[in-house]
Design an enzyme around this catalytic site. Structure first.
Site, PDB file in Angstrom:
ATOM      1  CG  PHE A  73      -2.005   0.997   1.177  1.00  0.00           C
ATOM      2  CD1 PHE A  73      -3.205   0.711   0.532  1.00  0.00           C
ATOM      3  CD2 PHE A  73      -1.848   2.247   1.748  1.00  0.00           C
ATOM      4  CE1 PHE A  73      -4.226   1.658   0.474  1.00  0.00           C
ATOM      5  CE2 PHE A  73      -2.861   3.194   1.686  1.00  0.00           C
ATOM      6  CZ  PHE A  73      -4.048   2.895   1.052  1.00  0.00           C
TER       7      PHE A  73
ATOM      8  CG  ASP B 184      -1.153  -2.038   7.196  1.00  0.00           C
ATOM      9  OD1 ASP B 184      -2.328  -2.247   7.581  1.00  0.00           O
ATOM     10  OD2 ASP B 184      -0.782  -0.962   6.697  1.00  0.00           O
TER      11      ASP B 184
ATOM     12  CE1 TYR C  38      -9.821   4.323   5.596  1.00  0.00           C
ATOM     13  CE2 TYR C  38      -8.855   5.424   7.496  1.00  0.00           C
ATOM     14  CZ  TYR C  38      -8.747   4.955   6.203  1.00  0.00           C
ATOM     15  OH  TYR C  38      -7.564   5.112   5.519  1.00  0.00           O
ATOM     16  CE  LYS C  39      -8.486   0.891   4.198  1.00  0.00           C
ATOM     17  NZ  LYS C  39      -7.041   0.737   4.244  1.00  0.00           N
TER      18      LYS C  39
ATOM     19  NE  ARG D  85      -9.908  -1.541  -3.661  1.00  0.00           N
ATOM     20  CZ  ARG D  85      -9.402  -0.924  -2.596  1.00  0.00           C
ATOM     21  NH1 ARG D  85      -8.399  -1.468  -1.942  1.00  0.00           N
ATOM     22  NH2 ARG D  85      -9.876   0.229  -2.187  1.00  0.00           N
TER      23      ARG D  85
HETATM   24  C1  LIG Z   1      -6.267   1.819   4.173  1.00  0.00           C
HETATM   25  C2  LIG Z   1      -4.839   1.515   4.420  1.00  0.00           C
HETATM   26  C3  LIG Z   1      -4.018   2.460   5.033  1.00  0.00           C
HETATM   27  C4  LIG Z   1      -4.590   3.778   5.395  1.00  0.00           C
HETATM   28  O1  LIG Z   1      -3.715   4.626   6.030  1.00  0.00           O
HETATM   29  P1  LIG Z   1      -4.246   6.040   6.536  1.00  0.00           P
HETATM   30  O2  LIG Z   1      -3.166   6.523   7.395  1.00  0.00           O
HETATM   31  O3  LIG Z   1      -5.553   5.815   7.238  1.00  0.00           O
HETATM   32  O4  LIG Z   1      -4.483   6.888   5.339  1.00  0.00           O
HETATM   33  C5  LIG Z   1      -2.693   2.116   5.256  1.00  0.00           C
HETATM   34  N1  LIG Z   1      -2.207   0.904   4.889  1.00  0.00           N
HETATM   35  C6  LIG Z   1      -2.986  -0.020   4.288  1.00  0.00           C
HETATM   36  C7  LIG Z   1      -2.420  -1.330   3.901  1.00  0.00           C
HETATM   37  C8  LIG Z   1      -4.319   0.268   4.031  1.00  0.00           C
HETATM   38  O5  LIG Z   1      -5.086  -0.634   3.424  1.00  0.00           O
END
Ligand SMILES: *Cc1c(COP(=O)(O)O)cnc(C)c1O
Length: 414
Positions: free
Chosen positions: A128, A199, A224-225, A373
Site C-alpha cells: 500500500f 499491517d 474506517y474499513k 475492486r
Molecule cells: C487503508 C490503508 C491504510 C490507510 O492509512 P491512513 O493513514 O488511514 O491513510 C494504510 N495501509 C494499508 C495497507 C491500508 O489498506
C-alpha cells in the site's frame, strides 16, 4: 453448478449473520461493495454522535475526561479490537492514523534491532503506497542509517538475514486481496533474529487473524474499513506483551508518559501499551469507532469468514458464468484460503466501468492502472447483492454504457 437468483436468496434467508444488515444505514437500492475502503454507517452511531457532542462535550465539557471516561478510550477500544486479531486485551491501543502508527511501530522495532547492529527494513513492491512512503521517509529521517530493501514477497522469507531488522508486510493485499502466511513468515523472520510488522488494514473485521498464534511482534490496522468507524476513524497498534517494557517510539508525547498530569519536564514512558500513544485522543471519532466495535463484539468471526468466502466465491463464479466474453481477468486468488474479503478484476477500461457501475447504484472502486475492486463486507452485503452487481456489470458491458463521456474523466478520489 449454475447459480440462480433464487439460490442466492435462499442463502440469504438462512444466513446466520443476516440480521446485522439492519444495524446499518444503507441507502435504498444501493449495492455497496466498498466496505473495504469506507465501512457503512452503523445506525447506532448517529445516536452516539449526538450523545457525545451534546451531553459529553456540550454539557460535561472538560469534566467528561473523567466522568465519560474519555481518558481510557484508547485502551478500551483496543480491548475490543483484540479478539478480532488474536491479541490479548492489553496488547492493543487505538490512536492516530494507520500511517502515523506504522511510523511509530517500525521506528520502535528498528530501535530495538539497531542496538544489535541490524539496519535493514524489508518490504515488498506494490505494498500500500502510504506504507511504502512511510518506510521511505523513515529510512531518510532516522538515525543509524536504516536501509530500505524492496523484494518480491515470494523472495522475502529466504532473503531475511542477520542484517534484517524488520520486515513490514500487509497481511491482505489492498489490490489483489491475497493474504500472506503470517505464521510462516513471522517464524522465518524470528529464526533469523528479525522482527515483523503486520499491517492489518484489510484484514481486521474481514478475516480472522491470530497474532498471538503467529507469535507476531507488532501490527497496525485501520478503523474506517471493515470496522465501520467512519471516515478517517482512528487506527490501532498492537505490540506483543514481551516488548511492553522495552519498546521506545519516537513520537513520545504526553499520553504515553507514565504520569501525564504530573507535568514533568522529561519523558518517562508508561510501562504498558499506552507508551505507543502520542497526544490527545480524537474523542468524537473514537466514540463513533466504538459503535462499530460493539457490533463486532456480537459477531462470530468463523461465521463471518465462512460468509465472506461464499460471497467472494459466488462473485467470481457469477462473473465467469455471465461476463466471460467481456475481457475481465481475475486479479485475486482463486483459492479462497489465500483470499481476503475482496475480489479484484482487471480490465483496460476499469475506471470508466467502475464509474458506470456507480451510476447504476453499484459501488466498487478503481485502483490504477486497471483494477476494478469489489469489497464484500459480510455484515451487510447480501448474496442477492452479488447477483444484482454482476447483472449490472453485465448490462454495462453488453450495452457499452461505460463509453459515455461522463465516465472518462478521472476524479481526485477513485
Ligand atoms: C487503508 C490503508 C491504510 C490507510 O492509512 P491512513 O493513514 O488511514 O491513510 C494504510 N495501509 C494499508 C495497507 C491500508 O489498506
Amino acid at each position: 453448478m449454475t447459480l440462480s437468483l433464487q439460490t442466492l436468496r435462499e442463502w440469504d434467508s438462512t444466513d446466520p449473520l443476516a440480521s446485522f444488515r439492519d444495524e446499518f444505514d444503507l441507502p435504498d437500492g444501493l449495492i455497496y461493495l466498498n466496505g473495504n475502503s469506507l465501512g457503512a454507517l452503523p445506525k447506532a452511531a448517529k445516536e452516539r454522535a449526538q450523545q457525545v457532542i451534546e451531553q459529553e462535550w456540550g454539557q460535561g465539557l472538560i469534566r467528561s475526561w473523567n466522568t465519560a471516561d474519555w481518558v481510557n478510550q484508547p485502551r478500551r477500544l483496543g480491548q475490543k479490537i483484540a479478539p478480532l486479531i488474536g491479541a490479548k486485551a492489553e496488547e492493543v491501543v487505538v490512536a492516530d492514523s494507520t500511517s502515523v502508527n506504522l511510523f511509530k511501530v517500525v521506528a520502535a522495532a528498528l530501535a530495538l534491532q539497531q542496538k544489535k547492529g541490524r539496519h535493514e527494513i524489508m518490504t515488498e513492491p506494490g505494498n500500500f503506497p502510504t506504507d511504502r512512503y512511510i518506510l521511505q521517509g523513515l529510512s531518510l529521517s532516522l538515525a543509524g542509517d536504516p536501509v530500505l530493501t524492496t523484494l518480491p514477497a515470494t523472495e522475502i522469507p529466504d532473503r531475511i538475514s542477520e542484517q534484517t531488522a524488520v520486515v513490514v508486510l500487509t497481511h491482505v493485499h489492498y489490490k489483489s486481496g491475497q493474504t500472506h502466511d503470517m505464521k510462516a513468515i513471522t517464524r522465518k523472520a524470528h529464526e533469523q533474529g528479525a522482527l515483523v510488522v503486520w499491517d492489518l488494514s484489510h484484514s481486521t473485521g474481514a478475516v480472522p487473524v491470530d497474532l498471538n498464534g503467529a507469535e507476531a511482534d507488532f501490527a497496525v490496522g485501520c478503523g474506517y474499513k471493515y470496522l465501520n468507524g467512519g471516515p478517517g476513524a482512528p487506527a490501532f497498534i498492537y505490540v506483543a506483551e514481551p516488548f511492553h517494557d522495552k519498546v521506545e517510539q519516537p513520537l513520545c508525547g504526553w499520553f504515553g508518559h507514565s504520569a501525564p498530569f504530573a507535568m514533568l519536564d522529561d519523558y518517562e514512558p508508561v510501562g504498558d501499551i499506552r507508551r505507543m500513544l502520542t497526544g490527545t485522543p480524537s474523542v468524537v471519532a473514537n466514540s463513533l469507532l466504538e459503535v462499530g466495535l460493539d457490533i463486532y463484539g456480537r459477531v462470530d468471526m468463523q461465521q463471518l469468514r465462512e460468509k465472506s468466502i461464499r460471497l467472494t466465491s459466488t462473485f467470481i463464479d457469477l462473473v465467469e458464468q455471465n461476463c466471460a466474453k467481456h475481457g475481465f481477468t481475475l486479479a485475486s486468488p482463486k483459492d479462497s484460503k489465500v483470499r481476503g474479503s475482496q475480489v479484484s478484476l482487471t480490465h483496460p477500461q476499469g475506471y470508466a466501468i467502475i464509474q458506470a457501475l456507480i451510476d447504476n447504484n453499484v459501488i466498487g472502486d478503481y485502483r490504477a492502472p486497471d483494477i476494478l475492486r469489489f469489497g464484500f463486507a459480510p455484515l451487510y452485503v447480501r448474496f442477492e447483492d452479488v447477483w444484482l452487481a454482476v447483472e449490472t456489470l453485465n448490462k454495462i458491458m453488453d450495452q457499452a454504457l461505460w463509453q459515455d463521456e461522463r465516465f472518462q474523466k478521472q476524479q481526485a478520489v477513485t
